[in-house]
Design a protein around this motif. Structure first.
Motif, mmCIF file in Angstrom:
data_model
loop_
_atom_site.group_PDB
_atom_site.id
_atom_site.type_symbol
_atom_site.label_atom_id
_atom_site.label_comp_id
_atom_site.label_asym_id
_atom_site.label_seq_id
_atom_site.Cartn_x
_atom_site.Cartn_y
_atom_site.Cartn_z
ATOM 1 N N SER A 39 6.683 -8.400 -9.080
ATOM 2 C CA SER A 39 7.641 -7.300 -8.872
ATOM 3 C C SER A 39 8.439 -7.049 -10.145
ATOM 4 C CB SER A 39 8.568 -7.618 -7.698
ATOM 5 O OG SER A 39 7.809 -7.822 -6.513
ATOM 6 N N ILE A 53 11.674 -4.978 -5.304
ATOM 7 C CA ILE A 53 12.665 -6.034 -5.071
ATOM 8 C C ILE A 53 12.145 -7.369 -5.589
ATOM 9 C CG2 ILE A 53 13.917 -7.317 -3.276
ATOM 10 C CD1 ILE A 53 13.691 -4.642 -1.621
ATOM 11 N N THR A 61 8.332 -10.538 -1.417
ATOM 12 C CA THR A 61 7.584 -9.320 -1.082
ATOM 13 C C THR A 61 6.637 -9.651 0.065
ATOM 14 O OG1 THR A 61 7.683 -8.768 -3.444
ATOM 15 C CG2 THR A 61 6.189 -7.462 -2.079
ATOM 16 N N ASP A 77 2.568 -2.971 -4.994
ATOM 17 C CA ASP A 77 3.057 -4.355 -5.111
ATOM 18 C C ASP A 77 2.635 -5.072 -3.836
ATOM 19 O OD1 ASP A 77 4.472 -6.537 -6.081
ATOM 20 O OD2 ASP A 77 6.441 -5.787 -5.450
HETATM 21 MG MG LIG Z 1 7.463 -9.577 -5.383
#
Ligand SMILES: [Mg+2]
Ligand SMILES: Nc1nc2c(ncn2[C@@H]2O[C@H](COP(=O)(O)OP(=O)(O)OP(=O)(O)O)[C@@H](O)[C@H]2O)c(=O)[nH]1
Length: 197
Positions: A39, A53, A61, A77
């Motif tokens: 991320s 985030i 995540t 992501d």
């Molecule tokens: Mg992440």
């Protein structure tokens, strides 16, 4: 020429294909071990602090997150693998989520795989490389957190990984990167520009 990212927007989170945003734009996804810096990499190349985030806690995540770049490229992501405290149930859910994603008939052109420079390629990374190769998707290995080691260690790890992945024909690039110092951001943007032209 590196890609010039002028606009980056979060589109949506999804856990299953029926929730994915429909798009035919070339799609790049960011994968890797939990906490490896996926991320942060996405944020660094978009020059944004909080687009994706990030967290000190591994496993932050948990859904597949879709982003739209310059209104014409898709970034994704995906949740990390290999978080130490993962239950069988969570790890099965992860497997389903990723297999569904890869099989989902999207225009997936390339994977960026984050590998922590202090860890190198581990068993689950090899599995991910094999899985992605089986869908004939190009792979870019991004050796993350380069600011955490000496210059000598950086090149030692790069050489080690190059040797380990010599026979993986889908592996197209192996780059050193740090979202903290910005090292390697330009290389990633060049790879994206070349592929998405
Ligand atoms: Mg992440
Ligand atoms: N020093 C340094 N720290 C980094 C770098 N990239 C990420 N980190 C830190 O590593 C931790 C994890 O980063 P994330 O980007 O959230 O990692 P992730 O792979 O997305 O993690 P999950 O979503 O949990 O799988 C955070 O505390 C980041 O600040 C880097 O290049 N250098």
């Amino acid at each position: 020429m590196p890609l010039n990212i002028k606009k980056s927007d979060f589109v949506k989170s999804a856990s299953k294909p029926s929730q994915y945003p429909p798009t035919s734009h070339p799609e790049f996804f960011f994968a890797g071990k939990s906490n490896s810096g996926k991320s942060s990499m996405l944020n660094a190349i978009c020059n944004r602090k909080k687009l994706a985030i990030t967290s000190k806690t591994p496993g932050r995540t948990q859904l597949i997150n879709f982003f739209l770049i310059n209104d014409c490229i898709s970034f994704v992501d995906i949740p990390g693998y290999g978080y130490a405290n993962t239950s069988k149930k969570v790890s099965n859910a992860w497997n389903d989520m990723i297999l569904n994603y890869l099989a989902s008939n999207r225009n997936i052109v390339s994977m960026f795989m984050a590998v922590d420079i202090r860890r190198g390629i581990e068993e689950l990374d090899t599995k991910m490389i094999n899985l992605t190769s089986s869908y004939n998707i190009d792979i870019n290995i991004i050796i993350t957190k380069a600011d955490k080691v000496s210059k000598a260690k950086k090149f030692e790890m790069k050489r080690k990984i190059e040797n380990e992945l010599l026979n993986y024909k889908n592996v197209k690039n192996i780059n050193i990167f740090s979202s903290k110092s910005g090292e390697g951001v330009r290389d990633i943007l060049e790879i994206i520009e070349k592929i998405s032209l």
